[in-house]
Write an enzyme that holds these catalytic residues in place. Sequence first.
Site, PDB file in Angstrom:
ATOM      1  N   ASP A 145     -20.496 -15.486 -23.292  1.00 37.07           N
ATOM      2  CA  ASP A 145     -21.287 -14.396 -23.879  1.00 37.07           C
ATOM      3  C   ASP A 145     -20.825 -13.098 -23.224  1.00 37.07           C
ATOM      4  OD1 ASP A 145     -22.459 -15.414 -21.446  1.00 37.07           O
ATOM      5  OD2 ASP A 145     -24.137 -14.061 -21.757  1.00 37.07           O
ATOM      6  N   ASP A 171     -14.729 -10.234 -18.422  1.00 35.96           N
ATOM      7  CA  ASP A 171     -16.082 -10.770 -18.165  1.00 35.96           C
ATOM      8  C   ASP A 171     -16.565 -11.506 -19.404  1.00 35.96           C
ATOM      9  OD1 ASP A 171     -18.579 -11.257 -17.165  1.00 35.96           O
ATOM     10  OD2 ASP A 171     -19.268  -9.196 -17.226  1.00 35.96           O
ATOM     11  N   HIS A 225     -18.686  -4.618 -18.075  1.00 32.10           N
ATOM     12  CA  HIS A 225     -19.939  -4.021 -18.561  1.00 32.10           C
ATOM     13  C   HIS A 225     -19.745  -2.577 -19.026  1.00 32.10           C
ATOM     14  CE1 HIS A 225     -22.905  -6.960 -16.446  1.00 32.10           C
ATOM     15  NE2 HIS A 225     -21.801  -7.561 -16.833  1.00 32.10           N
ATOM     16  N   GLU A 257     -25.297 -16.008 -19.827  1.00 29.13           N
ATOM     17  CA  GLU A 257     -25.203 -15.468 -18.459  1.00 29.13           C
ATOM     18  C   GLU A 257     -25.649 -14.021 -18.389  1.00 29.13           C
ATOM     19  OE1 GLU A 257     -23.475 -13.723 -14.782  1.00 29.13           O
ATOM     20  OE2 GLU A 257     -23.190 -13.081 -16.830  1.00 29.13           O
ATOM     21  N   GLU A 258     -25.223 -13.225 -19.364  1.00 29.59           N
ATOM     22  CA  GLU A 258     -25.542 -11.794 -19.301  1.00 29.59           C
ATOM     23  C   GLU A 258     -27.037 -11.549 -19.523  1.00 29.59           C
ATOM     24  OE1 GLU A 258     -23.503  -9.942 -18.047  1.00 29.59           O
ATOM     25  OE2 GLU A 258     -21.468 -10.421 -18.683  1.00 29.59           O
ATOM     26  N   ASP A 297     -15.687 -15.110 -12.079  1.00 28.80           N
ATOM     27  CA  ASP A 297     -16.468 -14.170 -12.888  1.00 28.80           C
ATOM     28  C   ASP A 297     -16.742 -12.874 -12.131  1.00 28.80           C
ATOM     29  OD1 ASP A 297     -17.910 -13.220 -15.030  1.00 28.80           O
ATOM     30  OD2 ASP A 297     -19.765 -14.227 -14.453  1.00 28.80           O
TER      31      ASP A 297
HETATM   32  C1  LIG Z   1     -20.540 -10.641 -11.935  1.00 26.72           C
HETATM   33  C2  LIG Z   1     -20.844 -11.064 -13.348  1.00 26.72           C
HETATM   34  N1  LIG Z   1     -19.669 -10.911 -14.148  1.00 26.72           N
HETATM   35  C3  LIG Z   1     -21.967 -10.233 -13.926  1.00 26.72           C
HETATM   36  O1  LIG Z   1     -21.684  -9.249 -14.584  1.00 26.72           O
HETATM   37  N2  LIG Z   1     -23.220 -10.622 -13.664  1.00 26.72           N
HETATM   38  C4  LIG Z   1     -24.386  -9.903 -14.096  1.00 26.72           C
HETATM   39  C5  LIG Z   1     -25.503 -10.912 -14.120  1.00 26.72           C
HETATM   40  C6  LIG Z   1     -26.875 -10.371 -14.105  1.00 26.72           C
HETATM   41  C7  LIG Z   1     -27.576 -10.057 -13.015  1.00 26.72           C
HETATM   42  N3  LIG Z   1     -28.771  -9.643 -13.435  1.00 26.72           N
HETATM   43  C8  LIG Z   1     -28.783  -9.731 -14.755  1.00 26.72           C
HETATM   44  N4  LIG Z   1     -27.621 -10.180 -15.153  1.00 26.72           N
HETATM   45  C9  LIG Z   1     -24.695  -8.758 -13.153  1.00 26.72           C
HETATM   46  O2  LIG Z   1     -24.371  -8.827 -11.964  1.00 26.72           O
HETATM   47  O3  LIG Z   1     -25.271  -7.754 -13.624  1.00 26.72           O
HETATM   48 ZN   LIG Z   2     -19.709 -12.430 -16.062  1.00 25.43          ZN
HETATM   49 ZN   LIG Z   3     -21.251  -9.588 -16.867  1.00 24.84          ZN
END
Ligand SMILES: C[C@H](N)C(=O)N[C@@H](Cc1c[nH]cn1)C(=O)O
Ligand SMILES: [Zn+2]
Ligand SMILES: [Zn+2]
Length: 493
Positions: free
Chosen positions: A107, A138, A451, A172-173, A201
């Site tokens: 995702d 990502d 992001h 995950e997101e 990741d």
């Molecule tokens: C590090 C990973 N690629 C990522 O972007 N994780 C997100 C996950 C997250 C944390 N809180 C909500 N979603 C992040 O670190 O923002």
């Molecule tokens: Zn990620």
């Molecule tokens: Zn991410």
Amino acid sequence: MSSSSSSALETEIFQYIDLHQSDFIKDLKEWVAVESDSVQPGLRKEVMRMMALAASKLAALGATVNSVNLGSHQLPDGQHLPLPPVILGELGKDPQNPTVCFYGHVDVQPARREDGWKTDPYTLTEIDGNLYGRGSTDNKGPVLAWINAVETFRALKLAIPVNFKFIIEGMEEAGSLGLEKLLEEEKRCFFSDVDFIVISDNLWLSKKKPALTYGTRGNACFFVEVEGGDKDLHSGTFGGIIHEPLMDLVALLDSLVDPTGHIQIPGIYDSVAALTEEERKLYESIEYDIEEHKNNSGVKKFLYSSKEEILLHLWRYPSLSIHGIEGAFHEPGIKTVIPAKVIGKFSIRQVPYMDLSVVKQQVEEHLKNVFSKRNSPNKLKVSMPLGAKPWVADVNDPLYKAARRAIKTVFGEDPDFIRDGSTIPIARLFQTITQKRVIMFPIGAADAGEHSQNEKISRHNYIEGTKVFAAFLLEISKLRGQLHETSSPETKN
Ligand SMILES: C[C@H](N)C(=O)N[C@@H](Cc1c[nH]cn1)C(=O)O
Ligand SMILES: [Zn+2]
Ligand SMILES: [Zn+2]
């Protein structure tokens, strides 16, 4: 690019990978084309389509693939939405071989061309050796790099030197919804013979120098809602005679962090692990170029000016970020309205030994206290919809040594050993629930723009990343006995 210390087997593998670059990039293009944004409920169908695509790619590898249904979840408006399935797969079951489990997600974060992308975010586009597209780093690119590595062994009719398991998710997101329950259910089944879990990741600290990650911060996400009446009001008719919800909210958000970046919530730093002299020394030896970091991000000035202070505040001190306000007018142009209900969204990246429930309580008390001083008749609600804990690993684990050797073989230099300020919510849960060690093995460079607009992976990182994963599997196969001897992972709040 591969160093002269490669074995004949590695050389054969690396040549195959070099020759098949276009095929690997074609696969990434196909995956990036799917707008598998897990954050916006309206795109859930695309996440489902992405999960099906990933499952068929793994099945084509010869893996046994099980798409586990996780049911549904409820949105804040009460609507129920199906969760994407989690893919559990396995390839190889030789009891003599170590079992490596790879975790990744397919995702992505939202992306729209109008946000400032120079190319369409869902059309992978190569410019000057960089592959631009949402999810390229990502995390679709690294997931495919692992698949490419395994595919290379098969294409060359070489025995895959490990048993390979994978767990691929599509939420995950959005906080890995449903995954914790699945880990509980599968800890004695799918995970029982897993030796360790590898996650790719996160990012290197520099554009060029590879890194291995041994810690991530946690993330406690908060909603603070201020509600006035049940409808928006004309600011000419009501402005000046009411307590405006958005004014209350702005005051609440303003009370969270001071201009030096210090979090103003009483008690929030109380449990942060004290910095030891040994640890401070570790930071001194890390290569980190402040100017490069500024250029990568377009930031003109950081809050801190020394390398050590910047890294400490990214990795092992908490930070608080404000993400947005739901319900506030945000379109171009003028709308002279007083919004009836607004929800502020912020998160606290927390570190060992902060306790999530204590953090929640401290935030609630602080906001209630600030709000009470405003004598506002509006309604205040505070919630913590997501709480992910930090993760820390032991860099002396043979896993890290094997990864370091693989990096030396492919990139010709030793990696940096780094922590990461972001969060992979499931990393800590893998440790606590399955009792398996986790290694984070990134292939994304510091300027990948996760992001952000114009996210990318360079062709170099994608292809050399594929090689380094293949080299790592060969290194792991040499560890056989040692993997079982190492004790269960240590966990810190
Ligand atoms: C590090 C990973 N690629 C990522 O972007 N994780 C997100 C996950 C997250 C944390 N809180 C909500 N979603 C992040 O670190 O923002
Ligand atoms: Zn990620
Ligand atoms: Zn991410």
